[in-house]
Design an enzyme around this catalytic site. Structure first.
Site, PDB file in Angstrom:
ATOM      1  N   ASN A  15      -2.139  -1.978   5.362  1.00  0.00           N
ATOM      2  CA  ASN A  15      -2.577  -2.945   4.351  1.00  0.00           C
ATOM      3  C   ASN A  15      -1.454  -3.066   3.323  1.00  0.00           C
ATOM      4  O   ASN A  15      -1.234  -2.166   2.523  1.00  0.00           O
ATOM      5  CB  ASN A  15      -3.866  -2.422   3.692  1.00  0.00           C
ATOM      6  CG  ASN A  15      -4.261  -3.230   2.465  1.00  0.00           C
ATOM      7  OD1 ASN A  15      -3.782  -4.342   2.269  1.00  0.00           O
ATOM      8  ND2 ASN A  15      -5.134  -2.663   1.643  1.00  0.00           N
ATOM      9  N   LYS A  17      -1.263  -5.035   0.861  1.00  0.00           N
ATOM     10  CA  LYS A  17      -1.742  -5.453  -0.467  1.00  0.00           C
ATOM     11  C   LYS A  17      -0.871  -6.602  -0.984  1.00  0.00           C
ATOM     12  O   LYS A  17      -0.394  -7.405  -0.205  1.00  0.00           O
ATOM     13  CB  LYS A  17      -1.748  -4.267  -1.428  1.00  0.00           C
ATOM     14  CG  LYS A  17      -2.399  -3.022  -0.832  1.00  0.00           C
ATOM     15  CD  LYS A  17      -2.644  -1.958  -1.837  1.00  0.00           C
ATOM     16  CE  LYS A  17      -3.168  -0.721  -1.141  1.00  0.00           C
ATOM     17  NZ  LYS A  17      -3.812   0.211  -2.025  1.00  0.00           N
ATOM     18  N   GLU A 105     -10.263  -2.296  -3.968  1.00  0.00           N
ATOM     19  CA  GLU A 105      -9.569  -3.087  -5.002  1.00  0.00           C
ATOM     20  C   GLU A 105     -10.227  -4.451  -5.174  1.00  0.00           C
ATOM     21  O   GLU A 105     -10.255  -4.995  -6.274  1.00  0.00           O
ATOM     22  CB  GLU A 105      -8.079  -3.201  -4.641  1.00  0.00           C
ATOM     23  CG  GLU A 105      -7.367  -1.873  -4.875  1.00  0.00           C
ATOM     24  CD  GLU A 105      -6.148  -1.625  -4.009  1.00  0.00           C
ATOM     25  OE1 GLU A 105      -5.644  -2.574  -3.384  1.00  0.00           O
ATOM     26  OE2 GLU A 105      -5.712  -0.455  -3.950  1.00  0.00           O
ATOM     27  N   GLU A 173     -12.718   4.913   2.917  1.00  0.00           N
ATOM     28  CA  GLU A 173     -11.607   5.108   1.987  1.00  0.00           C
ATOM     29  C   GLU A 173     -12.143   5.628   0.653  1.00  0.00           C
ATOM     30  O   GLU A 173     -12.617   4.829  -0.175  1.00  0.00           O
ATOM     31  CB  GLU A 173     -10.886   3.786   1.736  1.00  0.00           C
ATOM     32  CG  GLU A 173     -10.311   3.138   2.978  1.00  0.00           C
ATOM     33  CD  GLU A 173      -9.150   2.215   2.638  1.00  0.00           C
ATOM     34  OE1 GLU A 173      -8.049   2.493   3.107  1.00  0.00           O
ATOM     35  OE2 GLU A 173      -9.337   1.256   1.876  1.00  0.00           O
ATOM     36  N   GLY A 179      -3.792   5.596  -2.926  1.00  0.00           N
ATOM     37  CA  GLY A 179      -2.567   5.496  -3.726  1.00  0.00           C
ATOM     38  C   GLY A 179      -2.324   6.665  -4.666  1.00  0.00           C
ATOM     39  O   GLY A 179      -1.462   6.591  -5.541  1.00  0.00           O
ATOM     40  N   SER A 218      -4.105   7.646   1.117  1.00  0.00           N
ATOM     41  CA  SER A 218      -2.938   8.533   1.083  1.00  0.00           C
ATOM     42  C   SER A 218      -2.596   9.147   2.445  1.00  0.00           C
ATOM     43  O   SER A 218      -2.196  10.304   2.523  1.00  0.00           O
ATOM     44  CB  SER A 218      -3.127   9.627   0.024  1.00  0.00           C
ATOM     45  OG  SER A 218      -3.210   9.050  -1.268  1.00  0.00           O
TER      46      SER A 218
HETATM   47  C1  PEP Z   1      -5.524   1.330   0.985  1.00  0.00           C
HETATM   48  O1  PEP Z   1      -5.297   0.682  -0.018  1.00  0.00           O
HETATM   49  O2  PEP Z   1      -6.277   0.866   1.861  1.00  0.00           O
HETATM   50  C2  PEP Z   1      -4.895   2.636   1.124  1.00  0.00           C
HETATM   51  C3  PEP Z   1      -5.404   3.471   1.987  1.00  0.00           C
HETATM   52  O3  PEP Z   1      -3.826   2.890   0.308  1.00  0.00           O
HETATM   53  P1  PEP Z   1      -2.883   4.200   0.347  1.00  0.00           P
HETATM   54  O4  PEP Z   1      -2.589   4.516   1.803  1.00  0.00           O
HETATM   55  O5  PEP Z   1      -1.654   3.801  -0.408  1.00  0.00           O
HETATM   56  O6  PEP Z   1      -3.643   5.309  -0.298  1.00  0.00           O
END
Ligand code: PEP
Length: 257
Positions: A15, A17, A105, A173, A179, A218
């Site tokens: 993703n 973003k 988000e 998630e 993040g 992460s």
């Molecule tokens: C996400 O935004 O779906 C995500 C998992 O971000 P990150 O891997 O940066 O934690």
């Protein structure tokens, strides 16, 4: 803990973003070419969800390769007077195979509720896209021991009745893990994914047993193998580490080792 669940084909989805100008396509093409080489995590699906501006060009560049393309959100309607929005039909037309809906988000920045997410998932199905439906608890909810309750409620409210193993993927998630560099313990991931599987099987039977449940939050090359080995973890939704081909390939490579 178990070795990879061979019953369900894993998916590693990136993703991006709101990151990525045209120059970033170089990273996606490196992923495309590497995963298309024979033998590279051959039993794993690989997807990149770039910003809407890049979906069409990446769709064209990845056509005929193993790299799938997805959108990051869609409007519930097929078309209409909704300035700035993108419909599921438009994403499909641009070459997408899937769309993420209900990312935390979107829920936080745009006030999306479970019923909105469900409507978007229905739109994805209507357009012939796989809906990647995101759920997950906040830090406060985890501290209050509400994780399973929250996740079950989000599942119930966000996943439409027409969901099948082919048209729907669940992404667990934890909001506090996105993040931040923090991840739940393997036991915690196993407990939540197990509870999601039970709820999916209760509601959807065989389809619930075959629906992919991704872990997101992460995921990095260094922790991917451990996370992906957990029972009922059928791949990953990756944010930050999907922006650099080497990191993303390191995560996909967890399925080779
Ligand atoms: C996400 O935004 O779906 C995500 C998992 O971000 P990150 O891997 O940066 O934690």
């Amino acid at each position: 803990m178990s070795e990879f669940d061979k019953e369900v084909r894993p998916l590693v989805a990136g993703n991006w973003k709101m990151f990525g100008l045209k120059a970033a396509l170089e990273q996606a093409l490196q992923v495309r070419d590497t995963v298309s080489a024979e033998g590279f995590s051959a039993n794993t699906d690989v997807m990149i969800c770039p910003p809407a501006t890049l979906v069409m060009v990446l769709g064209e560049l990845s056509g005929g390769s193993r790299l799938l393309v997805g959108g990051q959100d869609c409007h519930a309607a097929a078309s209409g007077a909704h300035t700035g929005d993108v419909s599921a039909e438009m994403l499909k037309d641009a070459g997408a195979a899937a769309v993420i809906v209900g990312h935390s988000e979107r829920r936080a920045d745009h006030g999306e509720l479970d019923r909105d997410v469900q409507t978007k998932a229905v739109a994805a199905h209507r357009a012939g896209l796989t809906a990647i439906i995101c759920i997950g608890e906040t830090a406060g909810q985890r501290a209050a021991d509400l994780t399973l309750e929250v996740v079950r409620r989000q599942l119930e409210g966000s996943v439409p009745d027409g969901a099948t193993a082919a048209n729907t993927i669940i992404a667990y998630e934890p909001v506090w893990a996105i993040g931040t560099g923090l991840t739940p313990t393997p036991d915690d991931v196993e407990a939540v994914h197990g509870a999601i599987r039970v709820a999916l099987v209760q509601r959807f039977g065989e389809d619930g047993a075959g629906m992919r449940i991704l872990y997101g939050g992460s995921v990095k090359p260094g922790n991917a193998h451990e996370l992906m080995s957990i029972a009922n973890v059928n791949g990953a939704l990756v944010g930050g580490a999907s922006l650099k081909a080497d990191d993303f390939l390191g995560i996909i490579g967890a399925y080779s080792s």
